[in-house]
Design a protein around this motif. Structure first.
Motif, PDB file in Angstrom:
ATOM      1  N   ALA A  45       4.296  14.624 -12.134  1.00  0.00           N
ATOM      2  CA  ALA A  45       3.746  15.600 -11.184  1.00  0.00           C
ATOM      3  C   ALA A  45       3.326  14.865  -9.918  1.00  0.00           C
ATOM      4  O   ALA A  45       3.938  15.017  -8.879  1.00  0.00           O
ATOM      5  N   CYS A  46       2.293  14.000 -10.016  1.00  0.00           N
ATOM      6  CA  CYS A  46       1.765  13.401  -8.779  1.00  0.00           C
ATOM      7  C   CYS A  46       2.517  12.141  -8.355  1.00  0.00           C
ATOM      8  O   CYS A  46       2.666  11.887  -7.177  1.00  0.00           O
TER       9      CYS A  46
ATOM     10  N   ILE B  76       1.388   9.220  -8.442  1.00  0.00           N
ATOM     11  CA  ILE B  76       0.469   8.196  -7.931  1.00  0.00           C
ATOM     12  C   ILE B  76      -0.638   7.839  -8.918  1.00  0.00           C
ATOM     13  O   ILE B  76      -1.649   7.240  -8.541  1.00  0.00           O
TER      14      ILE B  76
ATOM     15  N   ILE C  38       2.152   7.990   2.790  1.00  0.00           N
ATOM     16  CA  ILE C  38       2.902   9.243   2.920  1.00  0.00           C
ATOM     17  C   ILE C  38       3.414   9.264   4.346  1.00  0.00           C
ATOM     18  O   ILE C  38       2.666   9.021   5.284  1.00  0.00           O
TER      19      ILE C  38
ATOM     20  N   ARG D 140       6.995  17.576  -5.915  1.00  0.00           N
ATOM     21  CA  ARG D 140       7.869  16.552  -5.358  1.00  0.00           C
ATOM     22  C   ARG D 140       8.814  16.055  -6.443  1.00  0.00           C
ATOM     23  O   ARG D 140       8.586  16.281  -7.630  1.00  0.00           O
TER      24      ARG D 140
ATOM     25  N   ALA E  99      -2.562   9.866 -10.879  1.00  0.00           N
ATOM     26  CA  ALA E  99      -3.735  10.729 -11.037  1.00  0.00           C
ATOM     27  C   ALA E  99      -3.613  11.723 -12.192  1.00  0.00           C
ATOM     28  O   ALA E  99      -4.585  11.979 -12.888  1.00  0.00           O
ATOM     29  N   CYS E 100      -2.437  12.282 -12.411  1.00  0.00           N
ATOM     30  CA  CYS E 100      -2.350  13.444 -13.299  1.00  0.00           C
ATOM     31  C   CYS E 100      -2.131  13.088 -14.766  1.00  0.00           C
ATOM     32  O   CYS E 100      -2.368  13.910 -15.642  1.00  0.00           O
TER      33      CYS E 100
ATOM     34  N   GLN F  58       9.423  15.303  -0.971  1.00  0.00           N
ATOM     35  CA  GLN F  58       9.171  16.744  -0.959  1.00  0.00           C
ATOM     36  C   GLN F  58      10.426  17.411  -0.428  1.00  0.00           C
ATOM     37  O   GLN F  58      10.889  17.097   0.671  1.00  0.00           O
TER      38      GLN F  58
ATOM     39  N   MET G 269       0.830  -1.198   0.000  1.00  0.00           N
ATOM     40  CA  MET G 269       0.000   0.000   0.000  1.00  0.00           C
ATOM     41  C   MET G 269       0.870   1.257   0.000  1.00  0.00           C
ATOM     42  O   MET G 269       1.845   1.348   0.731  1.00  0.00           O
ATOM     43  N   LYS G 270       0.485   2.206  -0.836  1.00  0.00           N
ATOM     44  CA  LYS G 270       1.238   3.464  -0.876  1.00  0.00           C
ATOM     45  C   LYS G 270       1.015   4.236   0.414  1.00  0.00           C
ATOM     46  O   LYS G 270      -0.078   4.197   0.961  1.00  0.00           O
TER      47      LYS G 270
ATOM     48  N   THR H 275      -7.026  16.240 -11.542  1.00  0.00           N
ATOM     49  CA  THR H 275      -5.959  16.222 -10.538  1.00  0.00           C
ATOM     50  C   THR H 275      -6.161  15.108  -9.520  1.00  0.00           C
ATOM     51  O   THR H 275      -5.343  14.926  -8.633  1.00  0.00           O
ATOM     52  N   PHE H 276      -7.266  14.376  -9.655  1.00  0.00           N
ATOM     53  CA  PHE H 276      -7.615  13.421  -8.606  1.00  0.00           C
ATOM     54  C   PHE H 276      -8.044  12.088  -9.200  1.00  0.00           C
ATOM     55  O   PHE H 276      -8.640  11.261  -8.518  1.00  0.00           O
TER      56      PHE H 276
ATOM     57  N   MET I 117      -3.992  26.127  -1.973  1.00  0.00           N
ATOM     58  CA  MET I 117      -2.999  25.220  -1.394  1.00  0.00           C
ATOM     59  C   MET I 117      -3.275  24.910   0.074  1.00  0.00           C
ATOM     60  O   MET I 117      -2.713  23.974   0.623  1.00  0.00           O
TER      61      MET I 117
ATOM     62  N   PHE J 143      -1.207  17.029  -5.776  1.00  0.00           N
ATOM     63  CA  PHE J 143       0.010  16.375  -6.283  1.00  0.00           C
ATOM     64  C   PHE J 143       1.131  16.444  -5.257  1.00  0.00           C
ATOM     65  O   PHE J 143       2.009  15.602  -5.222  1.00  0.00           O
ATOM     66  N   ILE J 144       1.119  17.510  -4.470  1.00  0.00           N
ATOM     67  CA  ILE J 144       2.204  17.708  -3.519  1.00  0.00           C
ATOM     68  C   ILE J 144       1.870  17.048  -2.189  1.00  0.00           C
ATOM     69  O   ILE J 144       2.717  16.436  -1.556  1.00  0.00           O
ATOM     70  N   ASP J 145       0.619  17.158  -1.793  1.00  0.00           N
ATOM     71  CA  ASP J 145       0.182  16.512  -0.561  1.00  0.00           C
ATOM     72  C   ASP J 145      -1.141  15.808  -0.821  1.00  0.00           C
ATOM     73  O   ASP J 145      -2.190  16.447  -0.891  1.00  0.00           O
ATOM     74  N   PRO J 146      -1.114  14.493  -0.950  1.00  0.00           N
ATOM     75  CA  PRO J 146      -2.358  13.773  -1.256  1.00  0.00           C
ATOM     76  C   PRO J 146      -3.392  13.851  -0.128  1.00  0.00           C
ATOM     77  O   PRO J 146      -4.522  13.424  -0.311  1.00  0.00           O
ATOM     78  N   GLN J 147      -2.996  14.398   1.011  1.00  0.00           N
ATOM     79  CA  GLN J 147      -3.944  14.543   2.130  1.00  0.00           C
ATOM     80  C   GLN J 147      -4.363  15.991   2.339  1.00  0.00           C
ATOM     81  O   GLN J 147      -4.990  16.329   3.346  1.00  0.00           O
TER      82      GLN J 147
ATOM     83  N   THR K  76      -4.062  21.207  -8.117  1.00  0.00           N
ATOM     84  CA  THR K  76      -2.632  20.923  -8.141  1.00  0.00           C
ATOM     85  C   THR K  76      -2.063  20.579  -6.765  1.00  0.00           C
ATOM     86  O   THR K  76      -1.132  19.778  -6.667  1.00  0.00           O
TER      87      THR K  76
ATOM     88  N   ASP L  63      -5.462   5.174  -0.852  1.00  0.00           N
ATOM     89  CA  ASP L  63      -4.440   4.720   0.099  1.00  0.00           C
ATOM     90  C   ASP L  63      -4.089   5.815   1.113  1.00  0.00           C
ATOM     91  O   ASP L  63      -3.549   5.533   2.173  1.00  0.00           O
ATOM     92  N   PHE L  64      -4.334   7.059   0.735  1.00  0.00           N
ATOM     93  CA  PHE L  64      -3.843   8.173   1.551  1.00  0.00           C
ATOM     94  C   PHE L  64      -4.911   8.819   2.430  1.00  0.00           C
ATOM     95  O   PHE L  64      -4.592   9.542   3.357  1.00  0.00           O
TER      96      PHE L  64
ATOM     97  N   GLU M  27      -7.187   6.634  -6.873  1.00  0.00           N
ATOM     98  CA  GLU M  27      -5.739   6.840  -6.806  1.00  0.00           C
ATOM     99  C   GLU M  27      -5.314   7.394  -5.448  1.00  0.00           C
ATOM    100  O   GLU M  27      -4.160   7.293  -5.058  1.00  0.00           O
ATOM    101  N   TYR M  28      -6.268   8.023  -4.743  1.00  0.00           N
ATOM    102  CA  TYR M  28      -5.952   8.645  -3.457  1.00  0.00           C
ATOM    103  C   TYR M  28      -6.442   7.822  -2.263  1.00  0.00           C
ATOM    104  O   TYR M  28      -6.263   8.228  -1.115  1.00  0.00           O
TER     105      TYR M  28
END
Lengths: 256, 304
Positions: A220-221, A223, A4, A52, A225-226, A42, A1-2, B23-24, B246, B269-273, B266, B32-33, B29-30
């Motif tokens: 970019a992402c 994961i 952060i 990132r 998505a982009c 990051q 599992m991915k 973006t999502f 942001m 992309f930097i913070d998926p949470q 956007t 997991d987070f 894709e998100y």
């Protein structure tokens, strides 16, 4: 599992003027990962570095809870990442992407150019564990850029080419005699600059053996998505971050 | 307890925080987070009638406070979405809003008609502002008559909440907003990306395969904020604000300028949470300011 996870800077090992191994440590346990997986870091305090940065995972230590990365300074992000201080936090998203396949391989040639050798430590270890005969072929501009050979020698035979002839055979990796002498490898793994990987993939095709290449498209992402990092395959555009970074070169349109 | 509910057309969103289309992914894709059920809405990746490969690589370029993209609506088509993706994501307890695209008015109608039949899809976002396709996309959103024509055509075949996503690449965004409102849009979302470019001086070539792409991220926030404020004062239907948000402070600015809900793009992309952090920040702000209903923030910008 991915996941952060916040890591702390643990240390550098500078390999030459522009290349270092960065080790990060976490208080939690490090997730399981496979050779070929990468991470998105990051970069703290880096003005002008918005996204990132993706890096291959060089090594993982589940006892010390560390991850390490083989990083060559190529721009603002990688320069800043070489200036961390003890205690600095680095947010890491990992493990990302697919991994190299090792099943069925008996005699493997791992062809790396420059920082493309980064995923080969974990891959070499896994191959060795599977009883595969491993040979590393490292190409670099000059002797100072041929790094990690001691680590690779623990896992198999190490061959080198340098463009200026200061170490190993002179020329490009694809000109190494390993490709012309009695060639008995049944699998090639490659990572490095695109032109090198393309040339290696062509050789594999001529010899009728499988070749897996790890690509490093801009992301970019990271994961999935982009859809920014795609590469063209015979099955359409695929995400390097998710369906890759490792592709069988038969799938890649750039080989054809 | 702060009441986070907001209303967009017939939708009641459990909170104002949504994720911007493109973006999502499809939300998965998100997964997991974060707990996707916490989101107010997920605006999923843009759909077209048929499979689209999108533009060739390179499709992105980083700028000092944002990024360019030129993905070009890569997707497997609306039928694939309905039969393969929707069944996987429909159980999420959030409003999943497809983003509808087309090269022609007929294509917009085709995609919309199909989505109109899907139980559980309660709204669409009509994208007349994609800068990265050769035909259609932004072309519809930069002229008032064509924006009105496509909105009217889609309105006629869609019974549920219709959100129209506007392009900032226009002389006066309020005219387009008023035009689509007149044609029956239930809400507008703005802004999509700004047409922009990047050059590699070493090779003297454009960085993007398409030469130009769409700029997003903090670089565009002040312009997006101004446009949300202008549009809020020009129309009566709700505004969904986006463009470089942001953090929670950015989100509050958009709400004060007139946004009923917001989209985070956007920053994912930097913070998926980041969406969860923004939600927490909105709650804290409301508590500090003694605001019991977050919807009371919308348009509450005070005079200078």
């Amino acid at each position: 599992m991915k996941q952060i996870q916040d890591f702390k800077f643990s240390g550098y090992k500078w390999l030459n003027y522009s290349t270092y191994i960065l080790t990060l440590k976490t208080d939690e346990s490090v997730a399981g990962l496979e050779p070929g997986n990468f991470a998105e870091l990051q970069i703290p305090d880096a003005p002008g570095v918005f996204l990132r940065r993706p890096f291959s995972i060089l090594d993982v230590d589940h006892k010390k809870n560390t991850l390490s990365f083989y990083i060559k300074i190529v721009g603002k992000g990688t320069r800043q990442l070489g200036k961390l201080k003890l205690g600095d936090k680095v947010s890491v998203i990992y493990p990302l992407g697919n991994s190299f396949t090792v099943n069925g391989t008996q005699k493997a040639l791992l062809v790396g150019g420059g920082s493309g050798v980064a995923p080969f430590l974990l891959l070499g270890r896994k191959l060795k564990k599977h009883g595969v005969d491993v040979t590393f072929l490292i190409g670099a501009r000059t002797k100072e850029d041929v790094l990690l050979t001691e680590e690779f020698e623990k896992l198999g035979k190490v061959l080198v080419t340098t463009e200026d002839g200061t170490m190993g055979q002179t020329g490009l990796v694809t000109q190494h005699s390993a490709f012309t002498d009695d060639f008995t490898f049944d699998k090639i793994y490659t990572c490095g600059p695109d032109p090198m990987m393309k040339a290696v993939a062509r050789i594999a095709k001529e010899k009728g053996i499988d070749c897996e290449a790890s690509l490093e498209n801009m992301m970019a992402c990271g994961i999935g998505a982009c859809l920014c990092c795609v590469t063209e395959t015979i099955h359409g555009n695929k995400r390097v971050c998710t369906e890759g970074p490792v592709f069988n070169t038969k799938e890649l349109v750039w080989l054809i | 307890m702060v009441d986070l509910n907001v209303h967009i057309g017939d939708l009641q969103l459990k909170n104002p925080v949504g994720t911007a289309s493109g973006t999502f992914g499809f939300g998965e894709e998100y997964a997991d987070f974060m707990d996707l059920n916490k989101l107010g809405a997920i605006y999923v990746k843009g759909l077209t009638a048929k499979h689209r490969e999108g533009n060739p690589y390179p499709r992105m370029a980083e700028t000092s406070s944002g990024m360019l993209n030129a993905v070009g609506l890569q997707n497997k088509g609306v039928d694939y979405f309905i039969s393969n993706i929707w069944p996987r994501i429909k159980h999420y307890d959030t409003e999943i809003i497809p983003n509808v695209n087309g090269s022609t008015v007929e294509e917009y109608i085709e995609v919309t008609e199909k989505l109109n039949e899907v139980e559980g899809i309660n709204a669409i976002e009509l994208n007349i502002s994609c800068p990265n396709v050769k035909e259609g996309g932004m072309a519809f959103g930069v002229s008032c008559p064509s924006a009105m024509a496509v909105t009217e055509a889609v309105r006629n075949v869609f019974d549920k909440t219709l959100i129209v996503k506007l392009s900032p690449n226009v002389t006066d965004i309020t005219e387009i907003a008023k035009g689509v409102e007149d044609m029956g849009a239930d809400a507008v979302s703005l802004v999509n990306t700004f047409l922009a470019m990047a050059i590699d001086v070493k090779t003297r070539r454009p960085v993007l395969s398409t030469v130009t792409g769409g700029l997003s991220g903090p670089a565009i926030k002040p312009i997006a904020l101004r446009m949300v404020w202008q549009v809020y004062h020009a129309i009566k239907i709700p505004v969904i604000g986006m463009g470089g948000i942001m953090n929670a402070t950015d989100a509050i600015e958009f709400m004060l300028a007139g946004a009923t809900a917001i989209q985070i793009g956007t920053a994912n992309f930097i913070d998926p949470q980041v969406t969860l952090k923004i939600m927490d920040g909105l709650v804290s702000y409301c508590e500090e300011q003694n605001i019991s209903k977050i919807s009371d923030l919308t348009g509450q910008l005070r005079n200078i």
